[in-house]
Every structure is written in C-alpha cells, then in structure tokens.
Write a protein that holds these residues in place. Structure first.
Motif, mmCIF file in Angstrom:
data_model
loop_
_atom_site.group_PDB
_atom_site.id
_atom_site.type_symbol
_atom_site.label_atom_id
_atom_site.label_comp_id
_atom_site.label_asym_id
_atom_site.label_seq_id
_atom_site.Cartn_x
_atom_site.Cartn_y
_atom_site.Cartn_z
ATOM 1 N N LYS A 1 3.100 6.376 -1.823
ATOM 2 C CA LYS A 1 4.146 5.411 -2.151
ATOM 3 C C LYS A 1 4.153 5.159 -3.651
ATOM 4 O O LYS A 1 3.111 4.908 -4.245
ATOM 5 C CB LYS A 1 3.873 4.109 -1.389
ATOM 6 C CG LYS A 1 4.819 2.987 -1.670
ATOM 7 C CD LYS A 1 4.405 1.761 -0.845
ATOM 8 C CE LYS A 1 4.897 0.492 -1.479
ATOM 9 N NZ LYS A 1 4.384 -0.696 -0.814
ATOM 10 N N THR B 1 4.708 2.901 -6.703
ATOM 11 C CA THR B 1 4.588 1.453 -6.849
ATOM 12 C C THR B 1 4.972 1.018 -8.260
ATOM 13 O O THR B 1 5.058 1.835 -9.181
ATOM 14 C CB THR B 1 3.139 0.999 -6.569
ATOM 15 O OG1 THR B 1 2.262 1.694 -7.458
ATOM 16 C CG2 THR B 1 2.748 1.284 -5.128
ATOM 17 N N GLN C 1 0.936 -2.234 -12.236
ATOM 18 C CA GLN C 1 0.141 -3.384 -11.822
ATOM 19 C C GLN C 1 0.023 -4.445 -12.928
ATOM 20 O O GLN C 1 -0.245 -5.604 -12.631
ATOM 21 C CB GLN C 1 -1.264 -2.938 -11.411
ATOM 22 C CG GLN C 1 -1.289 -2.056 -10.181
ATOM 23 C CD GLN C 1 -1.131 -2.851 -8.909
ATOM 24 O OE1 GLN C 1 -0.022 -3.163 -8.490
ATOM 25 N NE2 GLN C 1 -2.234 -3.187 -8.290
ATOM 26 N N ASN D 1 2.012 -4.935 -3.709
ATOM 27 C CA ASN D 1 2.595 -3.775 -4.388
ATOM 28 C C ASN D 1 1.953 -2.470 -3.912
ATOM 29 O O ASN D 1 2.631 -1.459 -3.728
ATOM 30 C CB ASN D 1 2.417 -3.939 -5.905
ATOM 31 C CG ASN D 1 3.065 -2.847 -6.719
ATOM 32 O OD1 ASN D 1 4.174 -2.410 -6.446
ATOM 33 N ND2 ASN D 1 2.361 -2.402 -7.736
ATOM 34 N N LEU D 2 0.642 -2.499 -3.691
ATOM 35 C CA LEU D 2 -0.091 -1.292 -3.306
ATOM 36 C C LEU D 2 -0.216 -1.098 -1.792
ATOM 37 O O LEU D 2 -0.771 -0.094 -1.349
ATOM 38 C CB LEU D 2 -1.496 -1.319 -3.915
ATOM 39 C CG LEU D 2 -1.578 -1.204 -5.425
ATOM 40 C CD1 LEU D 2 -3.013 -1.397 -5.889
ATOM 41 C CD2 LEU D 2 -1.025 0.128 -5.899
ATOM 42 N N ALA E 1 0.086 2.275 0.002
ATOM 43 C CA ALA E 1 0.296 3.290 -1.031
ATOM 44 C C ALA E 1 -0.698 4.435 -0.932
ATOM 45 O O ALA E 1 -0.371 5.574 -1.262
ATOM 46 C CB ALA E 1 0.201 2.658 -2.426
#
Length: 191
Positions: free
Chosen positions: A119, A121, A124, A135-136, A139
């Motif tokens: 994924k 993202t 960070q 967000n992660l 992922a």
C-alpha cells in the motif's frame, strides 16, 4: 530498554512511545540520535544518491554493536520495504542498501523477498503516532516461508514513534517469524 532510544533521564527504562504502546519486537538498537548532521547524511542518501554515507553507518553499527547483534542469533536482515512506485522514483531502497553493507560484517544474509509494501502511504513526517499507525495500516505484508525464520533483524534508517517497526514486526510474525529485533541508524526523537 525496548526501542533503543537515548533517554535523558537515567531513572526511566522506556521512552514515552514504548511506555504507551505495546511492542511486538523484542528489542531495538539505534546507532545515533537524529542530529542535524545525521539528518543531512541520511537525507543525502535518499535524495542525492550519496549511498557512500551508508558505508560509515554500517561500519559504526558493526564496530559498536556487532557483538550485541551477534548475540541475537538472527537468521537474516530484513529491510523495511519501499512501495514499488517510491523505489522506481528513487532508484533504490536505502534500508536495503544499508543491509547489504551490514551483511558481510554481521555474517547475515539479506532477505528482500520476505516483507513487502503493498500500500502506498503518505509520508510519516509530521503525523502523530495514531495517524502514523492508521496511515500504515495494512501497508506491510510478509510471505509465509516453508521453513520460517525463527529470528530476524528488521532494518530501517530512522526510528521516530515505532509505528513502522511495529507494523512490520506484526506482518513478519503473522508469517511465522518468532522473534524480531529492530536496528536503525537514528532515532527521530530523544527523550
């Protein structure tokens, strides 16, 4: 005592993030604090292709922490993966490059096929720990091996809140890895 960040108070055992959040990895080592000089050297690797800076960091990790790392009895170094689009854009993965430099001195193979990023993202930087975890989310995925590693060392360049290390560790453990140690060049925050 967990992630390896430098603590300003010798009466504390855990940084704020490790005190607040359960960590699935066993222990971490961080070579240096994220000073302006270390930041510049790492950003020069990523954005100016100065991969030779990794030679110094790898040599210092081996010199200062090689015996401790050997005691972990790991079977492989696992770089935190980049999303394929980011890798194409940059042309390389800095943590994979660091692993290759660590491999001979630590006498450990680098496995770039076990863990991957499925994924794309957001960066960070500037996100809170909760935002980083969201967000992660999903992922990272690890491939299940016929004979799973018992112990691996997850390698990254910068450790800030531990979100990336934690989610990569969870993916590795879901694929059968029993113990994950974390090794980073620098810690983003000193407490």
């Amino acid at each position: 005592m967990k992630c390896g960040k430098t603590l300003l108070h010798d009466t504390k055992e855990y940084c704020r993030d490790c005190s607040r959040n359960r960590r699935s990895f066993k222990r971490g080592i961080i070579l240096a604090n994220y000073t302006p000089e270390v930041q510049k050297a790492l950003l020069d690797v990523k954005y100016h292709n100065l991969r030779q800076n990794l030679d110094f960091f790898a040599a210092e990790i081996i010199r200062l922490r090689g015996k401790q790392i050997a005691g972990w009895q790991a079977q492989a170094l696992i770089p935190v993966p980049l999303h394929p689009s980011k890798r194409r854009q940059r042309g390389f993965n800095q943590t994979e490059e660091l692993c290759r430099r660590l491999s001979a001195g630590l006498q450990l193979p680098v496995d770039t096929s076990l863990l991957y990023r499925r994924k794309k993202t957001l960066p960070q930087k500037g996100l809170t720990n909760r935002q980083r975890m969201a967000n992660l989310a999903e992922a990272f995925v690890a491939e299940r091996r016929t004979e799973p590693y018992h112990t691996v060392i997850l390698v990254d360049d910068i450790y800030t809140t531990g979100s990336t290390a934690e989610l990569c560790t969870r993916a590795l453990m879901a694929a059968g890895v029993e113990t994950v140690y974390v090794l980073c060049v620098a810690a983003g925050v000193v407490e």
